[in-house]
Design an enzyme around this catalytic site. Structure first.
Site, mmCIF file in Angstrom:
data_model
loop_
_atom_site.group_PDB
_atom_site.id
_atom_site.type_symbol
_atom_site.label_atom_id
_atom_site.label_comp_id
_atom_site.label_asym_id
_atom_site.label_seq_id
_atom_site.Cartn_x
_atom_site.Cartn_y
_atom_site.Cartn_z
ATOM 1 N N PRO A 1 1.395 -1.321 0.097
ATOM 2 C CA PRO A 1 0.145 -0.387 0.035
ATOM 3 C C PRO A 1 1.146 1.335 -0.195
ATOM 4 O O PRO A 1 1.579 0.977 0.844
ATOM 5 C CB PRO A 1 -0.525 -0.233 1.620
ATOM 6 C CG PRO A 1 -0.492 -1.331 1.928
ATOM 7 C CD PRO A 1 0.753 -1.604 1.027
ATOM 8 N N GLU A 2 0.688 2.011 -0.803
ATOM 9 C CA GLU A 2 0.874 3.711 -0.431
ATOM 10 C C GLU A 2 0.631 4.239 -0.265
ATOM 11 O O GLU A 2 -0.642 4.403 -0.083
ATOM 12 C CB GLU A 2 1.466 3.557 -2.483
ATOM 13 C CG GLU A 2 2.113 2.767 -3.430
ATOM 14 C CD GLU A 2 3.486 3.600 -3.516
ATOM 15 O OE1 GLU A 2 3.946 4.352 -2.653
ATOM 16 O OE2 GLU A 2 4.688 2.719 -4.046
ATOM 17 N N ARG B 1 1.457 -11.758 5.741
ATOM 18 C CA ARG B 1 2.945 -11.525 5.985
ATOM 19 C C ARG B 1 3.297 -10.745 6.903
ATOM 20 O O ARG B 1 4.509 -11.229 7.749
ATOM 21 C CB ARG B 1 3.734 -10.696 4.570
ATOM 22 C CG ARG B 1 3.122 -11.860 3.023
ATOM 23 C CD ARG B 1 4.227 -11.399 2.414
ATOM 24 N NE ARG B 1 4.285 -11.660 1.520
ATOM 25 C CZ ARG B 1 4.817 -11.296 0.277
ATOM 26 N NH1 ARG B 1 5.280 -10.644 0.195
ATOM 27 N NH2 ARG B 1 4.757 -11.804 -1.094
ATOM 28 N N HIS C 1 -5.069 -15.091 9.639
ATOM 29 C CA HIS C 1 -3.992 -13.986 9.549
ATOM 30 C C HIS C 1 -4.647 -12.537 10.169
ATOM 31 O O HIS C 1 -4.654 -11.718 9.921
ATOM 32 C CB HIS C 1 -3.710 -13.644 8.061
ATOM 33 C CG HIS C 1 -2.857 -14.826 7.188
ATOM 34 N ND1 HIS C 1 -1.775 -15.380 8.097
ATOM 35 C CD2 HIS C 1 -2.632 -15.259 6.062
ATOM 36 C CE1 HIS C 1 -1.809 -16.597 7.021
ATOM 37 N NE2 HIS C 1 -2.425 -16.454 6.479
#
Ligand SMILES: [Zn+2]
Length: 298
Positions: A18-19, A135, A116
């Site tokens: 994500p930016e 992750r 997750h």
């Protein structure tokens, strides 16, 4: 679907991350469920994400009201009534889902693997906010609200690219005497906060500035144009994220946020959309730069 949402720093390996516009889109999606509401209960399902949770994390934030959900660069900052800031970073694969409240455009069907789901916030008003991060490069932290300028990642950080402080005049001052290529200068977080590789490539293209041009050698009128195009490219991406994030449905937790059409980014070998010349790629500071030598001459 174009999967090149973000780019990792290693080699030519493309990763998704994500930016700033995606983080702002997430902030806008979460705000209605959080702002003005108390955090009734927090469940952390493991001791760490990228970093361990702060000591007594749950006890320190339970009962506190979220006065405002802000953002600094790619960090979400929940301003709590107890004087703490709840700092949240999405890392590479982190995302939030909101259930039990009107989630607006942010909401997407919970297709991700719930093993997750690492943090669950039960909010006053009934919203259940779940942080999922396959992750675990994301993290959560607490810091005194009145001392945020000393929070390590924020110390020395430049202005937000969509703030009034970021302007041609600011760039002229910040770039004065700088011998670094403008591409590297714009990725420097002390110059401008949270501006990622994609948006730097796009803004330089739209400004007609070569990525190789030394930052200190750019004319003032070009810097005005550059500041304007940085703001526009970010604002357009935020607008695009807000309208398409509900389409996110990939179970692997990696694709998503939004797809945005870029003019030069990831278009090596394609015809420039403006002049028809071939878009080129070069590597600067370990990052791919995409540019058009025909359009970017300044
Ligand atoms: Zn061109």
């Amino acid at each position: 679907m174009n999967a090149n949402i973000g780019e990792g720093a290693c080699g030519g390996y493309t990763r998704l991350m994500p930016e700033l516009p995606e983080v702002e889109t997430v902030r806008r999606g979460l705000a209605p469920a959080m702002e003005g509401k108390r955090i009734l209960h927090v469940e952390t399902r493991r001791g760490d994400l990228r970093f361990p949770f702060p000591e007594n994390f749950n006890q320190r934030i339970e009962g506190a009201r979220v006065k405002r959900l802000g953002r600094r660069a790619k960090y979400l900052v929940g301003e709590l009534s107890n004087g703490e800031a709840l700092i949240m970073h999405l890392g590479m694969t982190g995302r939030f889902t909101v259930a039990g409240a009107k989630p607006g455009k942010f909401h997407h069907a919970a297709g991700a693997d719930d093993k997750h789901d690492h943090v669950v916030f039960d909010m006053q008003g009934g919203a259940r906010i779940v942080f999922n991060d396959a992750r675990r490069f994301g993290f959560m932290d607490l810091w005194a609200l009145d001392d945020l300028e000393n929070y390590a990642p924020f110390a020395g950080m430049g202005p937000e690219p969509i703030s009034n402080e970021f302007s041609g005049a600011y760039l002229a001052e910040a770039f004065r005497g700088k011998k670094a290529p403008v591409k590297a200068a714009l990725l420097d977080q002390t110059m401008v906060a949270g501006l990622g590789n994609i948006y730097v490539c796009e803004a330089l293209f739209r400004s007609g500035i070569s990525p190789k041009k030394l930052a200190g050698a750019i004319r003032r009128d070009r810097l005005e144009k550059l500041a304007l195009e940085v703001r526009k490219v970010i604002e357009e991406a935020i607008a695009a994220g807000g309208s398409t994030i509900s389409d996110f449905s990939h179970a692997d937790g990696e694709l998503g946020y939004f797809q945005h059409s870029f003019q030069v980014y990831d278009r090596e070998g394609e015809d420039c959309v403006v002049c028809g010349k071939t878009v080129k790629r070069l590597v600067q500071s370990g990052r791919s730069t995409f540019y058009c030598a025909g359009c970017q001459r300044a």
